[in-house]
Motif scaffolding. Structure first.
Motif, PDB file in Angstrom:
ATOM      1  N   UNK A   2       0.817  -1.218   0.000  1.00  0.00           N
ATOM      2  CA  UNK A   2       0.000   0.000   0.000  1.00  0.00           C
ATOM      3  C   UNK A   2       0.845   1.258   0.000  1.00  0.00           C
ATOM      4  N   UNK A   3       2.070   1.196   0.548  1.00  0.00           N
ATOM      5  CA  UNK A   3       2.902   2.395   0.660  1.00  0.00           C
ATOM      6  C   UNK A   3       3.216   3.028  -0.691  1.00  0.00           C
ATOM      7  N   UNK A   4       3.751   2.285  -1.684  1.00  0.00           N
ATOM      8  CA  UNK A   4       4.016   2.930  -2.971  1.00  0.00           C
ATOM      9  C   UNK A   4       2.749   3.356  -3.693  1.00  0.00           C
ATOM     10  N   UNK A   5       1.634   2.698  -3.416  1.00  0.00           N
ATOM     11  CA  UNK A   5       0.386   3.063  -4.081  1.00  0.00           C
ATOM     12  C   UNK A   5      -0.172   4.380  -3.547  1.00  0.00           C
ATOM     13  N   UNK A   6       0.243   4.780  -2.352  1.00  0.00           N
ATOM     14  CA  UNK A   6      -0.239   6.040  -1.796  1.00  0.00           C
ATOM     15  C   UNK A   6       0.172   7.207  -2.676  1.00  0.00           C
ATOM     16  N   UNK A   7       1.447   7.245  -3.083  1.00  0.00           N
ATOM     17  CA  UNK A   7       1.919   8.322  -3.948  1.00  0.00           C
ATOM     18  C   UNK A   7       1.212   8.297  -5.297  1.00  0.00           C
ATOM     19  N   UNK A   8       1.070   7.110  -5.869  1.00  0.00           N
ATOM     20  CA  UNK A   8       0.406   7.009  -7.170  1.00  0.00           C
ATOM     21  C   UNK A   8      -1.059   7.429  -7.052  1.00  0.00           C
ATOM     22  N   UNK A   9      -1.708   7.047  -5.958  1.00  0.00           N
ATOM     23  CA  UNK A   9      -3.129   7.358  -5.787  1.00  0.00           C
ATOM     24  C   UNK A   9      -3.378   8.843  -5.593  1.00  0.00           C
ATOM     25  N   UNK A  10      -2.393   9.566  -5.091  1.00  0.00           N
ATOM     26  CA  UNK A  10      -2.610  10.981  -4.828  1.00  0.00           C
ATOM     27  C   UNK A  10      -2.314  11.839  -6.058  1.00  0.00           C
ATOM     28  N   UNK A  11      -1.646  11.257  -7.069  1.00  0.00           N
ATOM     29  CA  UNK A  11      -1.285  12.041  -8.251  1.00  0.00           C
ATOM     30  C   UNK A  11      -2.493  12.518  -9.066  1.00  0.00           C
ATOM     31  N   UNK A  12      -3.554  11.697  -9.252  1.00  0.00           N
ATOM     32  CA  UNK A  12      -4.738  12.245  -9.934  1.00  0.00           C
ATOM     33  C   UNK A  12      -5.333  13.450  -9.210  1.00  0.00           C
ATOM     34  N   UNK A  13      -5.243  13.462  -7.881  1.00  0.00           N
ATOM     35  CA  UNK A  13      -5.700  14.630  -7.128  1.00  0.00           C
ATOM     36  C   UNK A  13      -4.835  15.841  -7.466  1.00  0.00           C
ATOM     37  N   UNK A  14      -3.523  15.657  -7.581  1.00  0.00           N
ATOM     38  CA  UNK A  14      -2.631  16.747  -7.960  1.00  0.00           C
ATOM     39  C   UNK A  14      -3.024  17.284  -9.338  1.00  0.00           C
ATOM     40  N   UNK A  15      -3.325  16.374 -10.268  1.00  0.00           N
ATOM     41  CA  UNK A  15      -3.757  16.795 -11.599  1.00  0.00           C
ATOM     42  C   UNK A  15      -5.082  17.549 -11.532  1.00  0.00           C
ATOM     43  N   UNK A  16      -5.985  17.089 -10.657  1.00  0.00           N
ATOM     44  CA  UNK A  16      -7.308  17.739 -10.564  1.00  0.00           C
ATOM     45  C   UNK A  16      -7.195  19.147 -10.003  1.00  0.00           C
ATOM     46  N   UNK A  17      -6.408  19.348  -8.956  1.00  0.00           N
ATOM     47  CA  UNK A  17      -6.344  20.712  -8.445  1.00  0.00           C
ATOM     48  C   UNK A  17      -5.498  21.595  -9.351  1.00  0.00           C
ATOM     49  N   UNK A  18      -4.553  21.021 -10.102  1.00  0.00           N
ATOM     50  CA  UNK A  18      -3.832  21.814 -11.089  1.00  0.00           C
ATOM     51  C   UNK A  18      -4.748  22.311 -12.194  1.00  0.00           C
ATOM     52  N   UNK A  19      -5.788  21.524 -12.487  1.00  0.00           N
ATOM     53  CA  UNK A  19      -6.708  21.907 -13.558  1.00  0.00           C
ATOM     54  C   UNK A  19      -7.583  23.091 -13.194  1.00  0.00           C
ATOM     55  N   UNK A  20      -7.624  23.468 -11.923  1.00  0.00           N
ATOM     56  CA  UNK A  20      -8.382  24.660 -11.535  1.00  0.00           C
ATOM     57  C   UNK A  20      -7.555  25.934 -11.726  1.00  0.00           C
ATOM     58  N   UNK A  21      -6.260  25.760 -11.898  1.00  0.00           N
ATOM     59  CA  UNK A  21      -5.378  26.923 -11.987  1.00  0.00           C
ATOM     60  C   UNK A  21      -5.383  27.513 -13.396  1.00  0.00           C
ATOM     61  N   UNK A  22      -5.322  26.632 -14.411  1.00  0.00           N
ATOM     62  CA  UNK A  22      -5.293  27.111 -15.786  1.00  0.00           C
ATOM     63  C   UNK A  22      -6.426  28.065 -16.133  1.00  0.00           C
ATOM     64  N   UNK A  23      -7.698  27.708 -15.873  1.00  0.00           N
ATOM     65  CA  UNK A  23      -8.797  28.611 -16.214  1.00  0.00           C
ATOM     66  C   UNK A  23      -8.828  29.895 -15.389  1.00  0.00           C
ATOM     67  N   UNK A  24      -8.063  29.951 -14.308  1.00  0.00           N
ATOM     68  CA  UNK A  24      -8.115  31.100 -13.395  1.00  0.00           C
ATOM     69  C   UNK A  24      -6.841  31.944 -13.443  1.00  0.00           C
ATOM     70  N   UNK A  25      -6.078  31.836 -14.517  1.00  0.00           N
ATOM     71  CA  UNK A  25      -4.803  32.546 -14.585  1.00  0.00           C
ATOM     72  C   UNK A  25      -4.978  34.058 -14.475  1.00  0.00           C
ATOM     73  N   UNK A  26      -6.034  34.598 -15.085  1.00  0.00           N
ATOM     74  CA  UNK A  26      -6.255  36.044 -15.001  1.00  0.00           C
ATOM     75  C   UNK A  26      -6.467  36.480 -13.560  1.00  0.00           C
ATOM     76  N   UNK A  27      -7.254  35.714 -12.833  1.00  0.00           N
ATOM     77  CA  UNK A  27      -7.513  36.035 -11.434  1.00  0.00           C
ATOM     78  C   UNK A  27      -6.236  35.944 -10.607  1.00  0.00           C
ATOM     79  N   UNK A  28      -5.423  34.938 -10.896  1.00  0.00           N
ATOM     80  CA  UNK A  28      -4.180  34.758 -10.140  1.00  0.00           C
ATOM     81  C   UNK A  28      -3.201  35.882 -10.429  1.00  0.00           C
TER      82      UNK A  28
END
Length: 410
Positions: A76-102
């Motif tokens: 389960x230990x190595x899968x923790x990092x892999x499992x959290x990467x889609x979350x990293x991609x998901x919150x990164x996807x909120x940044x692109x559309x909001x670049x003007x605001x940032x």
């Protein structure tokens, strides 16, 4: 990922199936709100699934060995990092559309992240000099220890080392008490009339969905006339932290924490440098993450597909969408895999979580072809739902050595 290599296909299915059950159960329970004076304590599904996984952990008790044998914990230990990467991609996807605001935030963007470095500048000396903590202090204090910060520590050191113990310990404490603390402090400070409510709303955004919800909710109760403004300020603040926090933690906070730890601990290191190095090395040796995910792309791609299916099923209960969320989850899979491939190919090392985040930002920028469609598909993916399974893997992962370190650190 050596432990995962030793697992039979049946064991792999058992591990993923157990995580699915824990995640679905947690999402079915949903968010529980407990009034606490001027604030509200929020209990989220990710807290339930982590707690249940800890209870089932075979290194905590032998009672559930038939359901979760020790070999599942090791995998389960190595899968923790892999499992959290889609979350990293998901919150990164909120940044692109909001670049003007940032961009329009200007100096506030920089000042906010400099303020977040206080977790290290204040807490690290206290941890080392007063509490006599070892390298656990680095993981515990270099950030506010939320999901992206766990990913950084997992990628750099592994979760079985002392740094991983530190970041997971603070994560658990933050999950249990952080929302209550934020809610109580926000309501208390607002009632004192010492600070502008807008400044307090900005302070809510530390990069945690649960904490910003509790904090902003308490503020709007204290200053109901400014409800919409305060929610907007806290949401923008949280977005700015998501946009910059990963990189500030990676390139500033963690290197400075390493440097500061060595300075604070200089006398002990001079007397027993080999001992400190051995402790650090032994933590890494016990960690099955020592083979990075990008070094075994074929196996990692299969594991990533499995954890994305788990996340997709977990998302179904929280969002009510099954097939509607499938395109978005496929996109998260492809963005994550692309980040891992780039990590493998580039001639210099940058953690995979950083590449995954950069790719998700790039493909959701307004000028990128098809970004509008992509953002629409990703909107069906609930942030917290896809991180819930990652916390189930994290709860099953701690070894007997880690529980000993937890008890010692206190």
């Amino acid at each position: 990922m050596n432990a995962a290599n030793r697992m039979s296909p049946l064991d792999v299915l058992r591990l993923h199936g157990l995580v699915v059950i824990l995640s679905l159960l947690a999402e079915w329970i949903g968010i529980i709100k407990i009034p606490a004076g001027v604030g509200t304590l929020l209990l989220l599904p990710l807290f339930y699934t982590f707690s249940l996984a800890i209870v089932l952990n075979p290194h905590l008790s032998t009672r559930f060995h038939a359901l979760a044998p020790p070999r599942l914990s090791a995998a389960a230990a190595p899968m923790t990092l892999i499992a959290i990467m889609p979350f990293i991609a998901r919150f990164g996807s909120t940044i692109g559309p909001s670049t003007d605001q940032i961009i329009s935030a200007g100096p506030a963007l920089i000042l906010q992240e400099l303020g977040n470095l206080g977790t290290m500048l204040i807490a690290l000396p206290f941890a080392v000099l007063v509490l006599k903590m070892g390298r656990e202090a680095i993981g515990a204090t270099y950030s506010v220890a939320r999901e992206p910060n766990i990913a950084i520590i997992s990628d750099r050191y592994g979760l079985r080392g002392p740094e991983g113990i530190g970041v997971m310990g603070v994560y658990v404490v933050g999950t249990m008490f952080g929302t209550l603390w934020f809610a109580l402090m926000a309501g208390f400070l607002a009632s004192m009339d010492l600070f502008d409510p807008h400044a307090l709303a900005m302070a809510c955004g530390v990069g945690s969905a649960s904490m910003v919800a509790a904090c902003s909710g308490a503020l709007t109760e204290a200053v109901p006339a400014l409800r919409e403004e305060l929610l907007a300020f806290s949401g923008a603040s949280n977005l700015l932290t998501y946009a910059t926090g990963l990189y500030v933690s990676l390139f500033i906070a963690l290197p400075v924490a390493e440097w500061l730890y060595r300075r604070l601990n200089a006398r002990r290191l001079k007397k027993g440098a080999a001992q400190d190095s051995t402790v650090h090395k032994s933590g890494a040796d016990q960690d099955s993450d020592t083979v990075r995910p990008e070094q075994q792309l074929g196996r990692t791609a299969l594991t990533l597909a499995a954890v994305c299916v788990v996340g997709w099923l977990s998302n179904t209960i929280s969002s009510g969408q099954l097939w509607g969320a499938l395109p978005g989850m496929v996109m998260l899979y492809l963005m994550t895999l692309a980040g891992l491939v780039i990590t493998r190919l580039v001639p210099f090392y940058l953690p995979a979580v950083a590449w995954v985040s950069l790719i998700s930002i790039l493909v959701t920028l307004p000028f990128f072809p098809g970004s509008a469609w992509l953002v629409e598909q990703l909107s069906a993916i609930n942030f917290l739902a896809i991180v819930t399974p990652a916390l189930a893997y994290a709860g099953l992962a701690p070894s007997r050595h880690e529980f000993v370190m937890f008890r010692r650190t206190g």
